[in-house]
Each structure stands twice: as structure tokens, then as C-alpha cells.
Design an enzyme around this catalytic site. Structure first.
Site, PDB file in Angstrom:
ATOM      1  N   LYS A 139      42.474 110.727  42.168  1.00 22.85           N
ATOM      2  CA  LYS A 139      43.091 109.389  42.070  1.00 22.85           C
ATOM      3  C   LYS A 139      44.608 109.522  41.944  1.00 22.85           C
ATOM      4  CE  LYS A 139      43.430 107.465  37.804  1.00 22.85           C
ATOM      5  NZ  LYS A 139      44.700 106.952  37.306  1.00 22.85           N
ATOM      6  N   ARG A 166      50.039 100.571  36.359  1.00 21.62           N
ATOM      7  CA  ARG A 166      51.397 101.044  36.185  1.00 21.62           C
ATOM      8  C   ARG A 166      51.856 101.901  37.350  1.00 21.62           C
ATOM      9  NH1 ARG A 166      53.888 104.957  34.939  1.00 21.62           N
ATOM     10  NH2 ARG A 166      55.893 104.856  33.893  1.00 21.62           N
ATOM     11  N   ARG A 209      55.310 102.934  28.352  1.00 18.35           N
ATOM     12  CA  ARG A 209      55.363 103.607  29.653  1.00 18.35           C
ATOM     13  C   ARG A 209      56.739 103.316  30.281  1.00 18.35           C
ATOM     14  NH1 ARG A 209      50.071 104.741  31.371  1.00 18.35           N
ATOM     15  NH2 ARG A 209      51.041 106.224  32.811  1.00 18.35           N
ATOM     16  N   PRO A 210      57.790 103.940  29.745  1.00 17.15           N
ATOM     17  CA  PRO A 210      59.138 103.630  30.247  1.00 17.15           C
ATOM     18  C   PRO A 210      59.312 104.091  31.699  1.00 17.15           C
ATOM     19  CG  PRO A 210      59.188 105.536  28.798  1.00 17.15           C
ATOM     20  CD  PRO A 210      57.795 104.981  28.713  1.00 17.15           C
ATOM     21  N   ILE A 211      60.301 103.545  32.363  1.00 20.96           N
ATOM     22  CA  ILE A 211      60.584 103.966  33.748  1.00 20.96           C
ATOM     23  C   ILE A 211      62.045 104.386  33.910  1.00 20.96           C
ATOM     24  CG2 ILE A 211      58.760 102.551  34.801  1.00 20.96           C
ATOM     25  CD1 ILE A 211      61.021 100.542  35.508  1.00 20.96           C
ATOM     26  N   ASP A 212      62.686 104.724  32.797  1.00 23.59           N
ATOM     27  CA  ASP A 212      64.114 105.103  32.858  1.00 23.59           C
ATOM     28  C   ASP A 212      64.380 106.272  33.804  1.00 23.59           C
ATOM     29  OD1 ASP A 212      62.580 106.344  30.679  1.00 23.59           O
ATOM     30  OD2 ASP A 212      64.378 107.524  30.350  1.00 23.59           O
ATOM     31  N   LEU A 213      63.458 107.228  33.865  1.00 22.67           N
ATOM     32  CA  LEU A 213      63.688 108.401  34.731  1.00 22.67           C
ATOM     33  C   LEU A 213      63.562 108.014  36.208  1.00 22.67           C
ATOM     34  CD1 LEU A 213      61.787 111.136  32.667  1.00 22.67           C
ATOM     35  CD2 LEU A 213      64.263 110.719  32.764  1.00 22.67           C
ATOM     36  N   ASP A 245      45.404 114.185  30.175  1.00 25.44           N
ATOM     37  CA  ASP A 245      44.283 113.366  30.669  1.00 25.44           C
ATOM     38  C   ASP A 245      42.921 113.974  30.357  1.00 25.44           C
ATOM     39  OD1 ASP A 245      46.031 112.376  33.713  1.00 25.44           O
ATOM     40  OD2 ASP A 245      46.230 111.761  31.636  1.00 25.44           O
ATOM     41  N   VAL A 275      52.663 114.859  25.274  1.00 22.20           N
ATOM     42  CA  VAL A 275      53.023 114.028  26.435  1.00 22.20           C
ATOM     43  C   VAL A 275      52.997 112.555  26.066  1.00 22.20           C
ATOM     44  CG1 VAL A 275      52.507 113.469  28.841  1.00 22.20           C
ATOM     45  CG2 VAL A 275      52.132 115.795  27.987  1.00 22.20           C
ATOM     46  N   ARG A 283      38.483 102.520  36.513  1.00 18.52           N
ATOM     47  CA  ARG A 283      39.798 102.693  37.139  1.00 18.52           C
ATOM     48  C   ARG A 283      39.931 104.087  37.728  1.00 18.52           C
ATOM     49  NH1 ARG A 283      44.971 100.970  33.910  1.00 18.52           N
ATOM     50  NH2 ARG A 283      45.737 102.048  35.743  1.00 18.52           N
TER      51      ARG A 283
END
Ligand code: EPZ
Length: 424
Positions: free
Chosen positions: A23, A93, A122-126, A308, A330, A400
Site C-alpha cells: 500500500k 494523509r 502529522r506535520p508537513i513542514d519537511l 508500522d 518515529v 485501509r
């Protein structure tokens, strides 16, 4: 009441089972199709809810998608849309990985800010930092990231965050860089097998990528990419889940289409826990004839122990001999499954980003609720070893990322069935 799984105490699992396509490889690869005008064919695609969500997003962008059997045919148009809407992005996400391709191909993109989820913020700054280094400009408007990129330009950029690199940010930047004039160097790139699969897909499309799988990826921009026919790698997280199912049941199971080179840390920890593992070409055989010993596990970016598989390992440690410490490097908040496992008689205490797991003789079946994809899988495994019956609700999380996990386990001898809403 929605669907639920009834899992009863099961004997040792025996036999062979085959892993589906990954996935977490297919989602960014589906986004990469946006980089070409021509159709791409993708094989070994799992029937899981996240793939269906990504299909919806591509269709909203004006892309034609056909999904038959395990084959996806993705046909982008000449001028696809560039808005990924809230109702779809909030569901998954990973939708954020359309940002790079849309900016590179169309010079603009609007993607709803992905929400957080139960495993933590779940930041997306990178993602934004990497794409800004290539020249993209971003504003946040009404919950949407609005990106523009007049002319992207190759750059050297660095993607390390407080928890290591970012898998999907590496993918986003790598995809954008393939159509960006000049040379892009991604330092502290993620090394996950799914990043390698994405890079191989891009190379098949005509992109010039090297160093993937290592911490520095180099991309030479090209003018255009073409459609390809590609097969997705097997799902290492599904394989790890099935291996732990064999271990927790004291069984003897061969997992076909599993790649030992993708599962080194999981194999290492299961061997340390007294499980016998045989690596054959293209499959892994696991035998748990001796009592499982407690081992300590720390999750890390690949090739470390995968976050995971942490919840599934916790279910195994809950019934092992001794005390184990599971530490999350993580997603430090990824412990929603502790309370549900304790309701089944486990003895687990949270200490910051660690869980102290005291192995118990046996668990007892109980009604439990899945909170995220991997916590739900962990509760299925615990239910197989618990006395009486365990009823798992919240299957929208499990569905999912797993294609018919209950059928795979039933085929190995597990006592598990799915009850629809109407059935009692
Ligand atoms: C991918 O998510 C996987 N999802 C996740 O699997 C997996 O847990 C994760 O990688 C880590 O291996 C898909 O590939 C669809 P990250 P991703 O960006 O890319 C922080 C599952 O169960 N971070 O590598 O979103 C972040 O908070 C799912 O299948 C930033 O700080 O994960 C986390 O602590 C769950 N800033 C760490 O980095 C950013 O901009 C790793 O996240 C991005 C991430």
C-alpha cells in the site's frame, strides 16, 4: 453497528499465505502518474481503502483511473485539475503526495491540509521545506495549502526532522525534481523500500534518479516523462504482520512473496525472541515451536524496526516470557493499542515514548475497538491467542491497509469471521 470481526481462540497457524502489493508503495506511485500525459499500468495493487481514496483524488483531478483485479490503469489528461479536496484528503494523509507532481507538471496545486491522526501529529513542514527549496511558494488559505511554482530550479536540500527523514516528503520532492530543470540533491532522504520503488517507477518513466535507498538522492531534471507498465513490491508490513500471527499462535507458516531484505529488523527481533526463521527465495518460513521470549524493540526509520509493526510486536510481547520495552522513535504517541490490549488482560504500562510489557500467561477475549490501521491488526493477533471470543469493531481502520486479513488468517487455520452490520 458497522462490520466487525469475531476472533476466537485459534490453534497454531499452519500453511502458506501470499502477501499483496505494498500500500505504501502504490500510493505515491499513483501520484507519480500525474507527471506524464500518457497512461501507466500498475500491477500487484492491493484492494484496500487507501487505494480507493487515492483513486478518488486522481479522478477529482480529472484523471481517468480503471481498477480491475490487481491492475490499475491511470490516464492523466493534458490539463488535469490541481485541487485535492478536503473531504478526500482528510480521509487519507498520504494524499499530500500529489503536491509535488502537480507543482512540477502544472506549476500550481491546492491540497487540503491533512489532519492529524491517532498516531500523533502529522506535520508537513519537511514537504514544504523541500519543495520551497526548488522554488515553490506556499500560502495556507481556508485550510488548503496553495502552492505555485513559476519555474522550479534544481537545488541541494536537506530533509531531516526531529524524527529522522520523511518517507512521503522524500517522495514529494523526488517527484517534483524529475521535471525540474537542473540537478537536485536530496540530503537525509528516507531509505524505505517504498521510496526505492517510487524511484524505480520514476526511472521507468524516463526520470534520471540515483542514490535512492541511501540518504542522498540525486535527480537530473528532464523535459517530460512517459507512461510505464510497472509491478509494485510486496507489502513488508503485511508480511511482518503475518509472521507475527504465526509466532503468536505457535505455528509454522510460510509467507510467500515476502522480501527478507525488506524485513531484516523484524526477522532479527523474532529470532531473538526464540522463533525459527528460514529465508527461502521469495518467501520466509516461520516456526514458533518454543515459548516466545520477551525482547526490547526500538522503532527507527528503515532499516531499523518499522513503526508500522510496533503494535503487532506489542501483541506478541504481551504473551511472551519476561518483560520487554518497546520504544517509539518515529511516532512517540503511537500507543493507542495499549489500553485495548490491557482490556484483554495484558500488563502494559506507558512510560513516555516507551511501553513496558510484562508478558502474561494468556489474554482473555473482549470487545475492542481499532484506533488506527496497525493497532487494529495487533488486536486481531491478540484475539487469536485470547480465551473465548474477541469482537473487533472500527474495521474502517483495518480495511485501509489490509486486503481481507481475516481470509488470509482463516486460510491458515485461524478462527475468525467478519459479521456484517445486520448479523448478530
Ligand atoms: C509513511 O508515512 C507511511 N505511510 C506510514 O505508514 C509510516 O508509518 C511512515 O511513513 C514512517 O515509516 C505511507 O507511506 C502512506 P514520515 P509518512 O513523513 O511519510 C515526522 C501505515 O500504517 N514528519 O516518514 O507520512 C512525522 O511526524 C502508515 O501504513 C515531520 O516532522 O511518515 C513522523 O514523526 C502510518 N515533518 C516522522 O517524521 C514532515 O514534514 C516520520 O514521518 C513529515 C514528517
Amino acid at each position: 453497528m458497522a462490520d466487525r470481526l469475531v476472533i476466537s481462540k485459534s490453534g497454531p497457524l499452519r500453511g502458506t499465505v501470499t502477501v499483496h502489493g505494498a500500500k505504501n508503495a502504490v500510493l505515491p506511485i499513483m501520484a507519480a502518474c500525474l507527471l506524464a500525459e500518457e497512461p501507466s499500468i500498475i500491477d500487484n495493487v492491493p484492494h484496500v481503502a487507501d487505494v480507493i481514496s487515492m483513486i478518488e483524488i486522481l479522478r477529482r483531478l480529472g484523471v481517468q483511473v480503471a481498477f480491475t483485479g490487481d491492475r490499475l490503469v491511470v490516464t492523466p489528461g493534458r490539463y488535469d485539475g490541481t485541487v485535492a479536496p478536503y473531504d478526500l484528503v482528510s480521509r487519507m494523509r498520504a494524499s499530500i503526495c500529489v503536491l509535488g507532481p502537480l507543482l512540477a507538471r502544472h506549476g500550481k496545486a491546492q491540497v487540503s491540509m491533512p489532519g492529524g491522526c491517532v498516531i500523533g501529529p502529522r506535520p508537513i513542514d519537511l514537504h514544504l521545506k523541500g519543495l520551497q527549496a526548488l522554488g515553490a511558494l506556499f500560502t495556507i488559505e481556508h485550510g488548503y495549502i496553495v502552492g505555485t511554482a513559476k519555474a522550479l530550479k534544481g537545488a541541494r536540500l536537506h530533509l531531516s526532522g526531529a524524527f529522522g527523514s520523511s518517507v512521503l516528503a522524500t517522495g514529494n520532492v523526488m517527484m517534483a525534481a524529475t521535471l525540474t530543470k537542473g540537478t537536485t540533491i536530496i540530503e537525509h532522504a528516507a531509505c524505505e523500500p517504498e521510496v526505492i520503488d517510487l524511484a524505480n517507477f520514476l526511472k521507468a518513466m524516463g526520470a534520471r534518479v540515483e542514490g535512492h535507498g541511501g540518504p542522498v538522492i540525486r535527480v537530473e531534471g528532464v523535459a517530460r516523462l512517459h507512461g510505464v507498465h510497472y509491478r509494485i513490491i510486496p507489502d513488508r508490513i503485511e508480511a511482518g504482520t503475518l509472521m507475527i500471527a504465526a509466532a503468536i499462535s505457535g505455528g509454522d507458516v510460510t509467507v510467500n512473496d515476502a522480501r527478507p531484505d525488506h524485513l531484516g529488523a523484524v526477522i532479527d527481533k523474532l529470532c531473538e525472541a526464540n522463533v525459527t526463521i528460514e529465508k527461502q527465495n521469495g518467501s520466509i518460513r516461520l516456526r514458533a515451536s518454543k515459548p516466545v521470549q520477551a525482547v526490547d524493540v526500538t522503532t527507527l526509520p528503515f532499516p531499523g524496526f518499522p513503526t508500522d509493526v510496533q503494535a503487532q510486536m506489542m501483541a506478541l510481547m504481551a504473551v511472551s516470557r519476561g518483560v520487554s520495552v518497546l520504544t517509539e522513535k518515529v511516532y512517540p504517541e503511537r500507543f493507542m493499542h495499549i489500553s485495548e490490549l490491557n482490556r484483554m488482560g495484558a500488563s502494559i504500562a506507558r512510560e513516555g515514548s516507551s511501553a513496558i510489557v510484562k508478558g502474561v500467561e494468556r489474554l482473555s477475549g473482549a470487545p475492542v475497538t481499532g484506533s488506527d490501521l496497525r493497532a487494529s491488526a495487533a488486536l486481531v493477533l491478540a484475539g487469536m491467542t485470547a480465551d473465548n471470543h474477541t469482537e473487533l469493531s472500527g474495521l474502517e481502520h483495518l480495511d485501509r491497509g489490509y486486503q481481507n486479513l481475516e481470509a488470509q488468517l482463516r486460510q491458515l487455520g485461524a478462527n475468525i469471521r467478519r459479521l456484517s452490520q445486520a448479523e448478530t
